[in-house]
Design an enzyme around this catalytic site. Structure first.
Site, PDB file in Angstrom:
ATOM      1  N   LYS A  55      -2.335   5.257   7.106  1.00  0.00           N
ATOM      2  CA  LYS A  55      -3.004   5.461   5.813  1.00  0.00           C
ATOM      3  C   LYS A  55      -4.069   6.566   5.945  1.00  0.00           C
ATOM      4  O   LYS A  55      -4.216   7.403   5.055  1.00  0.00           O
ATOM      5  CB  LYS A  55      -3.654   4.161   5.322  1.00  0.00           C
ATOM      6  CG  LYS A  55      -2.694   3.066   4.922  1.00  0.00           C
ATOM      7  CD  LYS A  55      -1.817   3.398   3.722  1.00  0.00           C
ATOM      8  CE  LYS A  55      -2.570   3.541   2.432  1.00  0.00           C
ATOM      9  NZ  LYS A  55      -1.634   3.718   1.264  1.00  0.00           N
ATOM     10  N   TYR A  95      -0.974   0.702  11.033  1.00  0.00           N
ATOM     11  CA  TYR A  95      -1.039   0.746   9.566  1.00  0.00           C
ATOM     12  C   TYR A  95      -2.209   1.607   9.108  1.00  0.00           C
ATOM     13  O   TYR A  95      -2.050   2.563   8.340  1.00  0.00           O
ATOM     14  CB  TYR A  95      -1.175  -0.677   8.991  1.00  0.00           C
ATOM     15  CG  TYR A  95      -1.643  -0.693   7.540  1.00  0.00           C
ATOM     16  CD1 TYR A  95      -0.828  -0.201   6.519  1.00  0.00           C
ATOM     17  CD2 TYR A  95      -2.900  -1.190   7.189  1.00  0.00           C
ATOM     18  CE1 TYR A  95      -1.264  -0.201   5.184  1.00  0.00           C
ATOM     19  CE2 TYR A  95      -3.339  -1.196   5.872  1.00  0.00           C
ATOM     20  CZ  TYR A  95      -2.518  -0.705   4.873  1.00  0.00           C
ATOM     21  OH  TYR A  95      -2.949  -0.704   3.567  1.00  0.00           O
ATOM     22  N   THR A 105      -6.962   2.384   1.508  1.00  0.00           N
ATOM     23  CA  THR A 105      -7.525   1.103   1.930  1.00  0.00           C
ATOM     24  C   THR A 105      -8.860   1.297   2.654  1.00  0.00           C
ATOM     25  O   THR A 105      -9.121   2.378   3.206  1.00  0.00           O
ATOM     26  CB  THR A 105      -6.510   0.412   2.875  1.00  0.00           C
ATOM     27  OG1 THR A 105      -7.152  -0.648   3.572  1.00  0.00           O
ATOM     28  CG2 THR A 105      -5.971   1.371   3.947  1.00  0.00           C
ATOM     29  N   ASP A 106      -9.659   0.231   2.692  1.00  0.00           N
ATOM     30  CA  ASP A 106     -10.896   0.270   3.482  1.00  0.00           C
ATOM     31  C   ASP A 106     -10.600   0.242   4.983  1.00  0.00           C
ATOM     32  O   ASP A 106     -11.479   0.537   5.796  1.00  0.00           O
ATOM     33  CB  ASP A 106     -11.838  -0.890   3.100  1.00  0.00           C
ATOM     34  CG  ASP A 106     -11.243  -2.277   3.305  1.00  0.00           C
ATOM     35  OD1 ASP A 106     -10.067  -2.395   3.709  1.00  0.00           O
ATOM     36  OD2 ASP A 106     -11.969  -3.268   3.056  1.00  0.00           O
ATOM     37  N   GLU A 107      -9.353  -0.104   5.357  1.00  0.00           N
ATOM     38  CA  GLU A 107      -9.044  -0.250   6.786  1.00  0.00           C
ATOM     39  C   GLU A 107      -9.125   1.083   7.531  1.00  0.00           C
ATOM     40  O   GLU A 107      -9.227   1.107   8.753  1.00  0.00           O
ATOM     41  CB  GLU A 107      -7.675  -0.910   6.976  1.00  0.00           C
ATOM     42  CG  GLU A 107      -7.616  -2.248   6.263  1.00  0.00           C
ATOM     43  CD  GLU A 107      -6.488  -3.163   6.704  1.00  0.00           C
ATOM     44  OE1 GLU A 107      -5.945  -3.002   7.802  1.00  0.00           O
ATOM     45  OE2 GLU A 107      -6.162  -4.071   5.910  1.00  0.00           O
TER      46      GLU A 107
HETATM   47  P1  NAD Z   1       3.383  -3.963  -0.955  1.00  0.00           P
HETATM   48  O1  NAD Z   1       3.887  -3.944   0.449  1.00  0.00           O
HETATM   49  O2  NAD Z   1       3.311  -5.249  -1.700  1.00  0.00           O
HETATM   50  O3  NAD Z   1       4.256  -2.960  -1.847  1.00  0.00           O
HETATM   51  C1  NAD Z   1       4.677  -1.705  -1.381  1.00  0.00           C
HETATM   52  C2  NAD Z   1       5.751  -1.216  -2.340  1.00  0.00           C
HETATM   53  O4  NAD Z   1       6.167   0.098  -1.890  1.00  0.00           O
HETATM   54  C3  NAD Z   1       7.015  -2.094  -2.344  1.00  0.00           C
HETATM   55  O5  NAD Z   1       7.448  -2.291  -3.674  1.00  0.00           O
HETATM   56  C4  NAD Z   1       8.031  -1.270  -1.563  1.00  0.00           C
HETATM   57  O6  NAD Z   1       9.369  -1.495  -1.975  1.00  0.00           O
HETATM   58  C5  NAD Z   1       7.579   0.153  -1.891  1.00  0.00           C
HETATM   59  N1  NAD Z   1       7.993   1.126  -0.861  1.00  0.00           N
HETATM   60  C6  NAD Z   1       7.855   0.996   0.492  1.00  0.00           C
HETATM   61  N2  NAD Z   1       8.383   2.087   1.098  1.00  0.00           N
HETATM   62  C7  NAD Z   1       8.822   2.908   0.117  1.00  0.00           C
HETATM   63  C8  NAD Z   1       9.435   4.202   0.111  1.00  0.00           C
HETATM   64  N3  NAD Z   1       9.690   4.858   1.259  1.00  0.00           N
HETATM   65  N4  NAD Z   1       9.747   4.754  -1.074  1.00  0.00           N
HETATM   66  C9  NAD Z   1       9.491   4.101  -2.231  1.00  0.00           C
HETATM   67  N5  NAD Z   1       8.937   2.880  -2.294  1.00  0.00           N
HETATM   68  C10 NAD Z   1       8.592   2.305  -1.120  1.00  0.00           C
HETATM   69  O7  NAD Z   1       1.951  -3.259  -0.882  1.00  0.00           O
HETATM   70  P2  NAD Z   1       0.651  -3.527  -1.748  1.00  0.00           P
HETATM   71  O8  NAD Z   1      -0.136  -4.602  -1.127  1.00  0.00           O
HETATM   72  O9  NAD Z   1       1.030  -3.614  -3.177  1.00  0.00           O
HETATM   73  O10 NAD Z   1      -0.137  -2.157  -1.484  1.00  0.00           O
HETATM   74  C11 NAD Z   1       0.061  -1.035  -2.339  1.00  0.00           C
HETATM   75  C12 NAD Z   1      -0.820   0.112  -1.856  1.00  0.00           C
HETATM   76  O11 NAD Z   1      -2.182  -0.304  -1.875  1.00  0.00           O
HETATM   77  C13 NAD Z   1      -0.536   0.547  -0.425  1.00  0.00           C
HETATM   78  O12 NAD Z   1      -0.621   1.952  -0.373  1.00  0.00           O
HETATM   79  C14 NAD Z   1      -1.634  -0.107   0.397  1.00  0.00           C
HETATM   80  O13 NAD Z   1      -1.938   0.664   1.537  1.00  0.00           O
HETATM   81  C15 NAD Z   1      -2.773  -0.089  -0.608  1.00  0.00           C
HETATM   82  N6  NAD Z   1      -3.785  -1.153  -0.436  1.00  0.00           N
HETATM   83  C16 NAD Z   1      -3.401  -2.458  -0.332  1.00  0.00           C
HETATM   84  C17 NAD Z   1      -4.371  -3.443  -0.233  1.00  0.00           C
HETATM   85  C18 NAD Z   1      -4.014  -4.913  -0.159  1.00  0.00           C
HETATM   86  O14 NAD Z   1      -4.893  -5.769  -0.028  1.00  0.00           O
HETATM   87  N7  NAD Z   1      -2.753  -5.280  -0.301  1.00  0.00           N
HETATM   88  C19 NAD Z   1      -5.729  -3.098  -0.229  1.00  0.00           C
HETATM   89  C20 NAD Z   1      -6.077  -1.746  -0.338  1.00  0.00           C
HETATM   90  C21 NAD Z   1      -5.094  -0.781  -0.449  1.00  0.00           C
HETATM   91  P1  TYD Z   2      -3.795  -9.864   5.958  1.00  0.00           P
HETATM   92  O1  TYD Z   2      -3.567 -10.612   4.686  1.00  0.00           O
HETATM   93  O2  TYD Z   2      -2.644  -9.546   6.838  1.00  0.00           O
HETATM   94  O3  TYD Z   2      -4.602  -8.549   5.582  1.00  0.00           O
HETATM   95  P2  TYD Z   2      -5.371  -7.449   6.544  1.00  0.00           P
HETATM   96  O4  TYD Z   2      -5.007  -7.640   7.932  1.00  0.00           O
HETATM   97  O5  TYD Z   2      -4.855  -6.201   5.953  1.00  0.00           O
HETATM   98  O6  TYD Z   2      -6.824  -7.630   6.277  1.00  0.00           O
HETATM   99  O7  TYD Z   2      -4.828 -10.693   6.811  1.00  0.00           O
HETATM  100  C1  TYD Z   2      -6.115 -11.021   6.329  1.00  0.00           C
HETATM  101  C2  TYD Z   2      -6.887 -11.638   7.476  1.00  0.00           C
HETATM  102  O8  TYD Z   2      -6.293 -12.896   7.797  1.00  0.00           O
HETATM  103  C3  TYD Z   2      -6.819 -10.814   8.759  1.00  0.00           C
HETATM  104  O9  TYD Z   2      -8.079 -10.915   9.434  1.00  0.00           O
HETATM  105  C4  TYD Z   2      -5.743 -11.497   9.580  1.00  0.00           C
HETATM  106  C5  TYD Z   2      -5.871 -12.946   9.172  1.00  0.00           C
HETATM  107  N1  TYD Z   2      -4.606 -13.735   9.189  1.00  0.00           N
HETATM  108  C6  TYD Z   2      -4.575 -14.962   9.838  1.00  0.00           C
HETATM  109  O10 TYD Z   2      -5.570 -15.417  10.450  1.00  0.00           O
HETATM  110  N2  TYD Z   2      -3.404 -15.667   9.810  1.00  0.00           N
HETATM  111  C7  TYD Z   2      -2.293 -15.210   9.186  1.00  0.00           C
HETATM  112  O11 TYD Z   2      -1.235 -15.877   9.202  1.00  0.00           O
HETATM  113  C8  TYD Z   2      -2.352 -13.950   8.511  1.00  0.00           C
HETATM  114  C9  TYD Z   2      -1.141 -13.387   7.800  1.00  0.00           C
HETATM  115  C10 TYD Z   2      -3.542 -13.244   8.539  1.00  0.00           C
END
Ligand code: NAD
Ligand code: TYD
Length: 366
Positions: free
Chosen positions: A164, A160, A134-136
């Site tokens: 990562k 988190y 992630t960019d975080e």
């Molecule tokens: P998500 O929470 O929707 O899905 C995570 C999946 O991992 C779920 O299906 C869960 O059951 C599985 N999981 C969790 N713990 C596990 C374990 N111990 N063993 C096996 N499976 C397990 O997450 P997402 O949003 O799809 O993110 C996927 C990846 O992308 C993550 O690594 C996250 O850090 C990265 N990412 C997410 C975003 C975003 O905007 N959501 C952006 C950049 C990177």
């Molecule tokens: P989120 O979807 O949790 O992603 P991330 O924190 O990984 O960027 O949140 C996106 C942005 O929205 C973040 O700045 C937090 C804000 N946010 C709210 O203001 N209200 C909410 O209920 C949630 C879930 C997030």
């Protein structure tokens, strides 16, 4: 023909990636390993159930013996590692699971990959371990800072992002020390179908439909760089096929929005869908605000997230110049598709919002 082990393939991005991959590379085999935590849902994979090239295994990435046996049984040559605890707010109230899965789970996978690909096969398998990050990990930007590049120093601020970042470092170390063929992608905030409704965009859509408040943390001026989820899958595809081993690649949409503006945009879109399709009012009678075209009245400013990062922005120049990456979806079309998907898939989001998830949400805002 590749044989992929996709961890976390039942989650939001993993499931979209599996759909993308099996659609594009119809000869490849995809084995999903997922523990089905609250965030993982077999429903997310219903489109590929029955595909002979798709196998689902319920299991934990921390179970090294299981991963090794899957790698050998299916002659895996590519790991695409999505599995993680992914919600920042949960990492603040309960970091343990993040340390366990994101750090120890990644370490366990790396050990399995090293054993199967380097120790047993003596490096003879053309292999790739792709780590999805992630960019975080880069921390936070102020309004005038340049966007994060691959050269930006890591400065994670939440449990988190720290977990990562730790996993990214382990992946890097397994390349430099043992010669494992790794790549890492660092992507900005994704949105699209199958996004769990605890995250901002799906939370706002589903809350409008339930006539619930739309919680805005702090002043709502925090900025995120939003990317349609299929464009993330496309970026990973390019990294797997053209990326240089040992490198990190940033993936982003060049699409920065302040939270309050994105919430207002979603309000407008839902209202316009209700105006276009009168049957929506009958399907979602609770959506009083949308029906009366006053959706923004649900916006409610709430206590800020502790340590809330102010701004994320991705500079994806390296990924564009080296791999030819450009997002394929505009924000306008991507967000419209996403709203439509949630309106058409009520049974999906109702099911995932049952039970423990709901209890957790209630506790956050009471
Ligand atoms: P998500 O929470 O929707 O899905 C995570 C999946 O991992 C779920 O299906 C869960 O059951 C599985 N999981 C969790 N713990 C596990 C374990 N111990 N063993 C096996 N499976 C397990 O997450 P997402 O949003 O799809 O993110 C996927 C990846 O992308 C993550 O690594 C996250 O850090 C990265 N990412 C997410 C975003 C975003 O905007 N959501 C952006 C950049 C990177
Ligand atoms: P989120 O979807 O949790 O992603 P991330 O924190 O990984 O960027 O949140 C996106 C942005 O929205 C973040 O700045 C937090 C804000 N946010 C709210 O203001 N209200 C909410 O209920 C949630 C879930 C997030």
């Amino acid at each position: 023909m590749k044989k992929l082990l996709v961890t976390g393939g039942a989650g939001f991005i993993g499931a979209n990636f599996v759909h993308y991959w099996l659609n594009k590379y119809q000869e490849d085999k995809v084995i999903v390993l997922d523990a089905l935590t609250y965030a993982g849902n077999m429903e997310n994979l219903h489109l590929v159930q029955g595909n002979d090239n798709f196998t689902f295994i319920k299991g934990d990435i921390c179970d090294q013996a299981l991963v090794e046996s899957l790698m050998l049984e299916h002659s895996i040559d590519t790991i695409v590692h999505f599995a993680a605890e992914s919600h920042v707010d949960r990492s603040i109230t309960g970091p343990d699971a993040f340390i366990e899965t994101n750090i120890l789970g990644t370490y366990s996978l790396l050990k399995a990959a090293k054993k199967c690909w380097l120790d047993v096969e003596s490096g003879s398998v053309e292999h790739r371990f792709h780590h999805v990050s992630t960019d975080e990990v880069y921390g936070t930007l102020s309004a005038d800072d340049p966007a994060f590049s691959e050269e930006t120093a890591y400065a994670p601020n939440s449990p988190y992002s720290a977990s990562k970042a730790a996993s990214d470092h382990l992946v890097r170390a397994y390349h430099h020390t043992y010669g494992l063929n790794v790549t890492t992608s660092n992507c900005s905030n994704n949105y699209g179908p199958y996004h769990f409704p605890e995250k901002l965009i799906p939370l706002v859509i589903t809350n409008i439909l339930h006539n619930k408040e739309l919680p805005i943390y702090g002043d709502g001026m925090q900025i995120r760089d939003w990317l349609y989820v299929e464009d993330h899958a496309y970026g990973i595809d390019l990294v797997l096929n053209k990326g240089r081993v040992g490198e990190n690649y940033n993936i982003g949409g060049n699409n920065e929005w302040a939270n309050i503006n994105i919430v207002k945009e979603v309000c407008k879109l839902v209202e316009s869908e209700f105006a276009k399709a009168p049957e929506l009012a009958a399907r979602f009678p609770e959506a009083v605000a949308a029906i009366n075209a006053n959706t923004e009245s649900l916006i409610t400013y709430v206590k800020d997230r502790p340590g809330h990062d102010r701004r994320y922005a991705i500079d994806a120049t390296k990924t564009r110049d080296e791999l030819g990456y450009e997002p394929q979806e505009s924000f306008e079309t991507g967000i419209a598709k996403t709203v439509t998907w949630y309106l058409n898939n009520e049974s999906w989001w109702k099911a995932v919002m049952d039970g423990s998830y709901q209890d957790w949400v209630e506790k956050q805002y009471k």
